[in-house]
Design a protein around this motif. Structure first.
Motif, PDB file in Angstrom:
ATOM      1  N   THR A  70      37.782  28.407  33.506  1.00 12.94           N
ATOM      2  CA  THR A  70      39.125  28.724  33.988  1.00 12.94           C
ATOM      3  C   THR A  70      39.065  29.681  35.165  1.00 12.94           C
ATOM      4  OG1 THR A  70      40.036  28.414  31.770  1.00 12.94           O
ATOM      5  CG2 THR A  70      41.360  29.684  33.330  1.00 12.94           C
ATOM      6  N   ALA A  71      38.219  30.704  35.058  1.00 13.68           N
ATOM      7  CA  ALA A  71      38.071  31.653  36.157  1.00 13.68           C
ATOM      8  C   ALA A  71      37.592  30.950  37.419  1.00 13.68           C
ATOM      9  CB  ALA A  71      37.100  32.765  35.765  1.00 13.68           C
ATOM     10  N   CYS A  72      36.648  30.023  37.274  1.00 17.62           N
ATOM     11  CA  CYS A  72      36.122  29.302  38.425  1.00 17.62           C
ATOM     12  C   CYS A  72      37.221  28.470  39.089  1.00 17.62           C
ATOM     13  CB  CYS A  72      34.957  28.419  38.005  1.00 17.62           C
ATOM     14  SG  CYS A  72      34.171  27.525  39.379  1.00 17.62           S
ATOM     15  N   ARG A  73      38.037  27.799  38.287  1.00 16.12           N
ATOM     16  CA  ARG A  73      39.126  26.998  38.857  1.00 16.12           C
ATOM     17  C   ARG A  73      40.069  27.866  39.685  1.00 16.12           C
ATOM     18  NH1 ARG A  73      38.989  24.736  33.484  1.00 16.12           N
ATOM     19  NH2 ARG A  73      38.073  22.638  33.532  1.00 16.12           N
ATOM     20  N   LEU A  74      40.399  29.048  39.177  1.00 17.18           N
ATOM     21  CA  LEU A  74      41.297  29.946  39.906  1.00 17.18           C
ATOM     22  C   LEU A  74      40.627  30.480  41.171  1.00 17.18           C
ATOM     23  CD1 LEU A  74      42.893  31.935  36.946  1.00 17.18           C
ATOM     24  CD2 LEU A  74      43.873  30.008  38.217  1.00 17.18           C
ATOM     25  N   LEU A  75      39.356  30.831  41.071  1.00 19.71           N
ATOM     26  CA  LEU A  75      38.629  31.324  42.240  1.00 19.71           C
ATOM     27  C   LEU A  75      38.576  30.278  43.344  1.00 19.71           C
ATOM     28  CD1 LEU A  75      35.719  33.088  40.336  1.00 19.71           C
ATOM     29  CD2 LEU A  75      37.334  34.245  41.859  1.00 19.71           C
ATOM     30  N   LYS A  76      38.367  29.028  42.969  1.00 23.81           N
ATOM     31  CA  LYS A  76      38.268  27.961  43.962  1.00 23.81           C
ATOM     32  C   LYS A  76      39.635  27.527  44.484  1.00 23.81           C
ATOM     33  CE  LYS A  76      33.942  27.975  44.138  1.00 23.81           C
ATOM     34  NZ  LYS A  76      33.299  28.482  45.375  1.00 23.81           N
ATOM     35  N   ALA A  77      40.701  27.814  43.741  1.00 27.17           N
ATOM     36  CA  ALA A  77      42.041  27.465  44.187  1.00 27.17           C
ATOM     37  C   ALA A  77      42.638  28.511  45.119  1.00 27.17           C
ATOM     38  CB  ALA A  77      42.965  27.273  42.980  1.00 27.17           C
ATOM     39  N   ASN A  78      42.055  29.698  45.142  1.00 25.22           N
ATOM     40  CA  ASN A  78      42.579  30.784  45.963  1.00 25.22           C
ATOM     41  C   ASN A  78      41.801  30.863  47.271  1.00 25.22           C
ATOM     42  OD1 ASN A  78      43.383  33.321  47.048  1.00 25.22           O
ATOM     43  ND2 ASN A  78      43.897  34.033  45.005  1.00 25.22           N
ATOM     44  N   PRO A  79      42.448  30.765  48.436  1.00 27.52           N
ATOM     45  CA  PRO A  79      41.724  30.813  49.709  1.00 27.52           C
ATOM     46  C   PRO A  79      40.973  32.117  49.935  1.00 27.52           C
ATOM     47  CG  PRO A  79      44.099  30.928  50.062  1.00 27.52           C
ATOM     48  CD  PRO A  79      43.901  30.560  48.622  1.00 27.52           C
ATOM     49  N   VAL A  80      41.386  33.180  49.262  1.00 34.58           N
ATOM     50  CA  VAL A  80      40.701  34.463  49.410  1.00 34.58           C
ATOM     51  C   VAL A  80      39.293  34.417  48.808  1.00 34.58           C
ATOM     52  CG1 VAL A  80      40.753  36.898  48.715  1.00 34.58           C
ATOM     53  CG2 VAL A  80      42.848  35.774  49.489  1.00 34.58           C
ATOM     54  N   THR A  81      39.133  33.658  47.730  1.00 34.90           N
ATOM     55  CA  THR A  81      37.849  33.637  47.015  1.00 34.90           C
ATOM     56  C   THR A  81      37.187  32.261  47.013  1.00 34.90           C
ATOM     57  OG1 THR A  81      39.117  33.267  44.965  1.00 34.90           O
ATOM     58  CG2 THR A  81      38.476  35.539  45.477  1.00 34.90           C
ATOM     59  N   HIS A  82      37.789  31.300  47.666  1.00 31.69           N
ATOM     60  CA  HIS A  82      37.313  29.912  47.607  1.00 31.69           C
ATOM     61  C   HIS A  82      35.853  29.764  48.006  1.00 31.69           C
ATOM     62  CE1 HIS A  82      36.623  25.872  49.335  1.00 31.69           C
ATOM     63  NE2 HIS A  82      37.348  25.462  48.310  1.00 31.69           N
ATOM     64  N   ASP A  83      35.414  30.507  49.020  1.00 34.83           N
ATOM     65  CA  ASP A  83      34.073  30.306  49.577  1.00 34.83           C
ATOM     66  C   ASP A  83      32.986  31.147  48.908  1.00 34.83           C
ATOM     67  OD1 ASP A  83      34.983  28.433  51.450  1.00 34.83           O
ATOM     68  OD2 ASP A  83      35.551  30.007  52.865  1.00 34.83           O
ATOM     69  N   ILE A  84      33.330  31.956  47.920  1.00 34.76           N
ATOM     70  CA  ILE A  84      32.316  32.765  47.244  1.00 34.76           C
ATOM     71  C   ILE A  84      31.471  31.850  46.354  1.00 34.76           C
ATOM     72  CG2 ILE A  84      31.886  34.658  45.640  1.00 34.76           C
ATOM     73  CD1 ILE A  84      34.604  35.832  46.442  1.00 34.76           C
ATOM     74  N   PRO A  85      30.147  31.803  46.558  1.00 33.19           N
ATOM     75  CA  PRO A  85      29.317  30.959  45.682  1.00 33.19           C
ATOM     76  C   PRO A  85      29.307  31.487  44.250  1.00 33.19           C
ATOM     77  CG  PRO A  85      27.947  32.235  47.190  1.00 33.19           C
ATOM     78  CD  PRO A  85      29.362  32.459  47.614  1.00 33.19           C
ATOM     79  N   ILE A  86      29.426  30.557  43.311  1.00 33.57           N
ATOM     80  CA  ILE A  86      29.449  30.897  41.884  1.00 33.57           C
ATOM     81  C   ILE A  86      28.259  30.247  41.201  1.00 33.57           C
ATOM     82  CG2 ILE A  86      30.698  30.635  39.709  1.00 33.57           C
ATOM     83  CD1 ILE A  86      33.288  30.564  41.380  1.00 33.57           C
ATOM     84  N   ILE A  87      27.430  31.057  40.554  1.00 36.99           N
ATOM     85  CA  ILE A  87      26.338  30.554  39.730  1.00 36.99           C
ATOM     86  C   ILE A  87      26.722  30.754  38.270  1.00 36.99           C
ATOM     87  CG2 ILE A  87      23.917  30.813  39.067  1.00 36.99           C
ATOM     88  CD1 ILE A  87      23.293  31.820  41.849  1.00 36.99           C
ATOM     89  N   PHE A  88      26.868  29.655  37.551  1.00 34.93           N
ATOM     90  CA  PHE A  88      27.109  29.783  36.112  1.00 34.93           C
ATOM     91  C   PHE A  88      25.812  30.210  35.439  1.00 34.93           C
ATOM     92  CE2 PHE A  88      30.751  27.078  37.102  1.00 34.93           C
ATOM     93  CZ  PHE A  88      31.736  27.680  36.318  1.00 34.93           C
ATOM     94  N   LEU A  89      25.931  31.194  34.569  1.00 36.09           N
ATOM     95  CA  LEU A  89      24.781  31.738  33.852  1.00 36.09           C
ATOM     96  C   LEU A  89      25.186  31.791  32.388  1.00 36.09           C
ATOM     97  CD1 LEU A  89      21.950  32.989  34.183  1.00 36.09           C
ATOM     98  CD2 LEU A  89      23.053  35.205  34.482  1.00 36.09           C
ATOM     99  N   SER A  90      24.777  30.782  31.609  1.00 35.17           N
ATOM    100  CA  SER A  90      25.388  30.614  30.297  1.00 35.17           C
ATOM    101  C   SER A  90      24.426  30.068  29.262  1.00 35.17           C
ATOM    102  CB  SER A  90      26.587  29.661  30.418  1.00 35.17           C
ATOM    103  OG  SER A  90      27.147  29.390  29.157  1.00 35.17           O
ATOM    104  N   GLY A  91      24.706  30.404  27.999  1.00 32.93           N
ATOM    105  CA  GLY A  91      23.972  29.824  26.889  1.00 32.93           C
ATOM    106  C   GLY A  91      24.484  28.440  26.529  1.00 32.93           C
TER     107      GLY A  91
END
Length: 261
Positions: A70-91
Motif C-alpha cells: 500500500t505504501a508503495c502504491r501511494l509513493l508511486k502515485a505521488n509526483p513528489v515521491t514517484h521517482d524514489i527507487p524502492i527495494i522491497f526487503l521482506s520475509g
C-alpha cells in the motif's frame, strides 16, 4: 530522524516494524556512510518520504497499520515521491509476493534473511542507476496530486484498477490496497473524477479494449476476458453501448483506416 548530519551523502529510508531488523540495517548502511532514517510502518514511511525525499527506500511488506504494498502504491502515485527507487526487503518470499512488489513499482525485491554484502551491492547499483537517469523536472507543489493526499489515493486506485482489469478485487479490497476504506474511496472518486468507481472501471475496460482491437490481432473473445468481461456477448453489448459499434466492426474500421493512411 536522520542518524548523521552529512548532507553530501545519499539518504536511505528504512521502513520496517522490527526494531532488530532496523538496527541491523542501520549498522550496515552507516558503514557505507549513508544517511539513514527509520519508520515503523507503511504510513509513517510514506509521510517521512514526503517530508525528507530520501534517495532510496528499503521497504518491508508485512507491517501494521499500512503494509509495504500500500505504501508503495501511494509513493508511486505521488509526483513528489514517484521517482524514489524502492527495494522491497521482506520475509514474504513467495513468487506472488515478488511479482506483486515489482509490478507496483519496486525496483528490486530482496528476501530476508539477506546477505549484507549483496544488499549493499544492490543498493549501490540502484543509486547509481538513479544518478545516471535523465534528470526529471522537479514536481510542482501546486500539482493536485502533490498537495492533496486524496488525489494521491485516487491516482493509486486508478493504477491498481488499470493493472488488474482482467481480475479486479472487490471495491473493499481496492480501497484497502490504497490505504482507505470502501465508502471513502467511493466519495473520493466522485469528487475527483465525477464518476463512481464502477463507472471508471467500465470506462477503463472499454478504453483498453479499443487499444487491443486496434493494435493487436487477439480474438474478440480473448479481449473480452483480458479486460474483465465474463463472455464475448456481455463485452459486445457494453462496447456497442459506448461506441455505437460492435467490437468486430470497430476493428475492421480501424484496420481499414490504418491501411488507407
Amino acid at each position: 530522524m536522520y542518524l548523521t548530519n552529512d548532507a553530501h551523502v545519499h539518504s536511505i529510508l528504512i521502513v520496517d516494524d522490527s526494531a532488530f531488523e532496523q538496527r541491523m540495517l542501520v549498522d550496515l548502511l552507516s558503514e557505507q556512510a549513508y544517511r539513514v532514517a527509520v519508520a515503523f510502518n507503511g504510513l509513517q514511511g510514506y509521510q517521512l518520504a514526503l517530508a525528507d525525499r530520501p534517495d532510496l527506500i528499503l521497504l518491508d511488506v508485512r507491517m501494521p497499520n499500512m503494509d509495504g504494498y500500500t505504501a508503495c502504491r501511494l509513493l508511486k502515485a505521488n509526483p513528489v515521491t514517484h521517482d524514489i527507487p524502492i527495494i522491497f526487503l521482506s520475509g514474504a518470499d513467495a513468487v506472488e509476493d515478488r511479482i506483486m512488489g515489482l509490478s507496483i513499482g519496486g525496483v528490486d525485491y530482496v528476501s530476508k534473511p539477506f546477505t549484507p554484502g549483496e544488499l549493499a551491492a544492490r543498493i549501490h547499483v540502484h543509486l547509481n542507476l538513479m544518478r545516471r537517469a535523465p534528470e526529471a523536472a522537479p514536481a510542482s507543489v501546486d500539482e493536485p496530486a502533490a498537495s492533496d493526499p486524496d488525489a494521491v489515493t485516487v491516482s493509486a486506485a486508478k493504477r491498481l484498477i488499470s493493472d488488474n482489469l482482467a481480475a479486479l478485487p472487490s471495491l473493499a479490497e481496492i480501497a484497502r490496497s490504497v490505504g482507505t476504506y470502501r465508502e471513502k474511496l467511493s466519495l473520493l472518486f466522485r469528487e475527483h473524477t465525477g464518476m463512481t468507481v464502477f463507472a471508471f472501471i467500465r470506462e477503463e475496460r472499454i478504453a483498453r479494449s479499443l487499444e487491443l482491437l486496434r493494435d493487436t490481432d487477439i480474438d474478440v473473445q480473448d479481449i473480452a476476458l483480458l479486460v474483465g468481461f465474463n463472455n464475448a456477448g456481455n463485452f459486445a453489448t457494453a462496447f456497442r453501448e459506448k461506441t455505437g459499434q460492435t467490437p468486430s466492426a470497430y476493428r475492421h474500421s480501424a484496420q481499414t483506416q490504418a491501411k488507407d493512411n
